[in-house]
Write a protein that holds these residues in place. Structure first.
Motif, PDB file in Angstrom:
ATOM      1  N   ARG A 129      -6.597   6.689  -1.038  1.00  0.00           N
ATOM      2  CA  ARG A 129      -5.666   7.705  -0.515  1.00  0.00           C
ATOM      3  C   ARG A 129      -4.322   7.002  -0.318  1.00  0.00           C
ATOM      4  N   LYS A 130      -3.466   7.106  -1.329  1.00  0.00           N
ATOM      5  CA  LYS A 130      -2.206   6.355  -1.331  1.00  0.00           C
ATOM      6  C   LYS A 130      -1.291   6.780  -0.186  1.00  0.00           C
ATOM      7  N   ASN A 131      -1.240   8.093   0.044  1.00  0.00           N
ATOM      8  CA  ASN A 131      -0.488   8.651   1.173  1.00  0.00           C
ATOM      9  C   ASN A 131      -1.070  10.028   1.467  1.00  0.00           C
ATOM     10  N   GLN A 132      -0.429  10.790   2.333  1.00  0.00           N
ATOM     11  CA  GLN A 132      -0.968  12.091   2.742  1.00  0.00           C
ATOM     12  C   GLN A 132      -1.053  13.084   1.583  1.00  0.00           C
ATOM     13  N   GLN A 133      -0.240  12.862   0.545  1.00  0.00           N
ATOM     14  CA  GLN A 133      -0.179  13.836  -0.553  1.00  0.00           C
ATOM     15  C   GLN A 133      -0.826  13.365  -1.860  1.00  0.00           C
ATOM     16  N   GLN A 134      -1.275  12.106  -1.930  1.00  0.00           N
ATOM     17  CA  GLN A 134      -1.747  11.593  -3.220  1.00  0.00           C
ATOM     18  C   GLN A 134      -3.021  10.774  -3.075  1.00  0.00           C
ATOM     19  N   VAL A 135      -3.971  11.031  -3.974  1.00  0.00           N
ATOM     20  CA  VAL A 135      -5.184  10.218  -4.069  1.00  0.00           C
ATOM     21  C   VAL A 135      -5.243   9.616  -5.470  1.00  0.00           C
ATOM     22  N   LEU A 136      -5.599   8.337  -5.537  1.00  0.00           N
ATOM     23  CA  LEU A 136      -5.703   7.639  -6.816  1.00  0.00           C
ATOM     24  C   LEU A 136      -7.165   7.405  -7.172  1.00  0.00           C
ATOM     25  N   HIS A 137      -7.505   7.656  -8.429  1.00  0.00           N
ATOM     26  CA  HIS A 137      -8.846   7.339  -8.935  1.00  0.00           C
ATOM     27  C   HIS A 137      -8.777   5.916  -9.477  1.00  0.00           C
ATOM     28  N   THR A 138      -9.195   4.957  -8.667  1.00  0.00           N
ATOM     29  CA  THR A 138      -8.946   3.538  -8.966  1.00  0.00           C
ATOM     30  C   THR A 138     -10.052   2.871  -9.776  1.00  0.00           C
ATOM     31  N   GLY A 139     -11.170   3.545  -9.941  1.00  0.00           N
ATOM     32  CA  GLY A 139     -12.246   2.923 -10.717  1.00  0.00           C
ATOM     33  C   GLY A 139     -13.294   3.939 -11.127  1.00  0.00           C
ATOM     34  N   GLN A 140     -13.663   3.921 -12.416  1.00  0.00           N
ATOM     35  CA  GLN A 140     -14.718   4.807 -12.911  1.00  0.00           C
ATOM     36  C   GLN A 140     -16.075   4.321 -12.412  1.00  0.00           C
ATOM     37  N   GLY A 141     -16.903   5.246 -12.020  1.00  0.00           N
ATOM     38  CA  GLY A 141     -18.240   4.883 -11.570  1.00  0.00           C
ATOM     39  C   GLY A 141     -19.204   6.001 -11.860  1.00  0.00           C
ATOM     40  N   GLN A 142     -20.246   6.099 -11.044  1.00  0.00           N
ATOM     41  CA  GLN A 142     -21.214   7.185 -11.183  1.00  0.00           C
ATOM     42  C   GLN A 142     -21.632   7.656  -9.797  1.00  0.00           C
ATOM     43  N   THR A 143     -22.182   8.853  -9.737  1.00  0.00           N
ATOM     44  CA  THR A 143     -22.648   9.431  -8.482  1.00  0.00           C
ATOM     45  C   THR A 143     -24.130   9.736  -8.596  1.00  0.00           C
ATOM     46  N   ILE A 144     -24.888   9.304  -7.604  1.00  0.00           N
ATOM     47  CA  ILE A 144     -26.331   9.585  -7.545  1.00  0.00           C
ATOM     48  C   ILE A 144     -26.566  10.530  -6.373  1.00  0.00           C
ATOM     49  N   ILE A 145     -27.235  11.639  -6.643  1.00  0.00           N
ATOM     50  CA  ILE A 145     -27.487  12.653  -5.625  1.00  0.00           C
ATOM     51  C   ILE A 145     -28.994  12.857  -5.475  1.00  0.00           C
ATOM     52  N   GLY A 146     -29.447  12.893  -4.223  1.00  0.00           N
ATOM     53  CA  GLY A 146     -30.865  13.098  -3.970  1.00  0.00           C
ATOM     54  C   GLY A 146     -31.103  14.000  -2.778  1.00  0.00           C
ATOM     55  N   PRO A 147     -32.298  14.576  -2.675  1.00  0.00           N
ATOM     56  CA  PRO A 147     -32.616  15.511  -1.597  1.00  0.00           C
ATOM     57  C   PRO A 147     -33.045  14.786  -0.326  1.00  0.00           C
ATOM     58  N   LEU A 148     -32.651  15.354   0.831  1.00  0.00           N
ATOM     59  CA  LEU A 148     -33.111  14.833   2.121  1.00  0.00           C
ATOM     60  C   LEU A 148     -34.139  15.752   2.772  1.00  0.00           C
TER      61      LEU A 148
END
Length: 303
Positions: A129-148
């Motif tokens: 979160r560079k500042n209040q108005q801008q977010v930077l995507h600084t690295g490609q990755g993956q997301t793992i989602i699972g049930p609770l």
């Protein structure tokens, strides 16, 4: 008609780095996204990297009440205070997805969410979160989602599909606690050391530091194995070294928290490990030492 597949209304609790990143990508994928923050603003303008700004509705009760999915991206120590006041405002079939570092923050309140499908996501995408108005995507990755919980099992595929359309790759993992332990294990090694040494991740590759990390891995793997999950000491050490190399220029979240005089997530990372170690009568002196040093740093920051 599955609400997660069609016309998904999403509210994101916590507009930090990851929350803002997901807000922008989900919006760009055609979802209706609103934000819920600790402020009182009715809208929030965010731009992703150098793209045009997106104006998100913010803190609007009608958006919250209409949400098909609530994504909770506040820090672990903020979960109870930020989430519990709005739980009663969600419709009964609203899915809830938590994502933060560490473990132990959701388990205590899980019984209060029995009406809802509840998920956890762990991601390796880099965001700033560079500042209040801008977010930077600084690295490609993956997301793992699972049930609770059981209700989440039914919706898992649709939720993963929604994330895959917005910010791929996303994967389903019905054994999400294994993935969480895998992440907490590496966090226990990297986060406290970078915070205490005021350094980037890559500086942990020094020989004397790697000897400390090898000891940490030995203690961590004993606890994870006792918990009934898979963890090999040598493999954990090798994986931690890979992460140090791959993220060598990064500052860990705990480093940033200490640097900016903010509370850390140590209670939910090393603290959770120590709690489970005590339950199994496993001695973890190196992890305990790092935990106590971080707690001292936090106490100094309070003054």
């Amino acid at each position: 008609m599955n609400t997660l597949e069609y016309g998904l209304n999403i509210c994101i609790l916590g507009a930090g780095a990851i929350g803002s990143l997901w807000a922008c990508y989900l919006n760009n994928a055609g979802r209706t996204v609103s934000l819920w923050t600790r402020g009182s603003e009715s809208s929030l303008s965010l731009s992703l990297d150098d793209q045009p700004a997106i104006l998100f509705p913010c803190n609007q009760e009608s958006q919250l009440a209409n949400a098909d999915l609530l994504i909770v991206t506040v820090k672990a120590w903020q979960v109870q205070s930020a989430f519990k006041p709005i739980l009663s405002q969600l419709k009964a079939d609203c899915s809830i997805l938590f994502s933060h570092n560490g473990m132990g923050a959701v388990e205590t309140i899980l019984p209060q969410m029995s009406e809802h499908p509840v998920f956890f996501a762990t991601t390796t995408h880099g965001a700033l979160r560079k500042n209040q108005q801008q977010v930077l995507h600084t690295g490609q990755g993956q997301t793992i989602i699972g049930p609770l919980n059981d209700k989440a099992e039914v919706e898992l595929g649709s939720l993963v599909q929604a994330f895959n359309l917005a910010l791929p790759p996303a994967h389903a993992d019905s054994n999400i606690y294994q993935a969480l332990w895998n992440k907490i294990a590496i966090n226990c090694c990297i986060n406290p050391l970078t915070a205490l040494r005021d350094c980037r991740n890559g500086e942990l590759a020094a020989k004397d530091t790697l000897e400390i990390i090898e000891t940490l891995c030995s203690e961590i793997s004993a606890v994870i194995t006792a918990e009934g999950f898979s963890c090999n000491n040598a493999e954990l050490f090798a994986r931690t070294k890979q992460v140090i190399e791959a993220t060598s220029k990064n500052f860990s979240s705990m480093h940033q928290d200490i640097h900016h005089n903010r509370p850390t997530e140590i209670n939910y990372i090393t603290g959770y490990l120590l709690e489970r170690a005590r339950a199994h009568n496993i001695d973890t002196p190196m992890n305990k030492n790092l935990f106590e040093q971080i707690k001292q740093k936090e106490a100094q920051n309070d003054h």
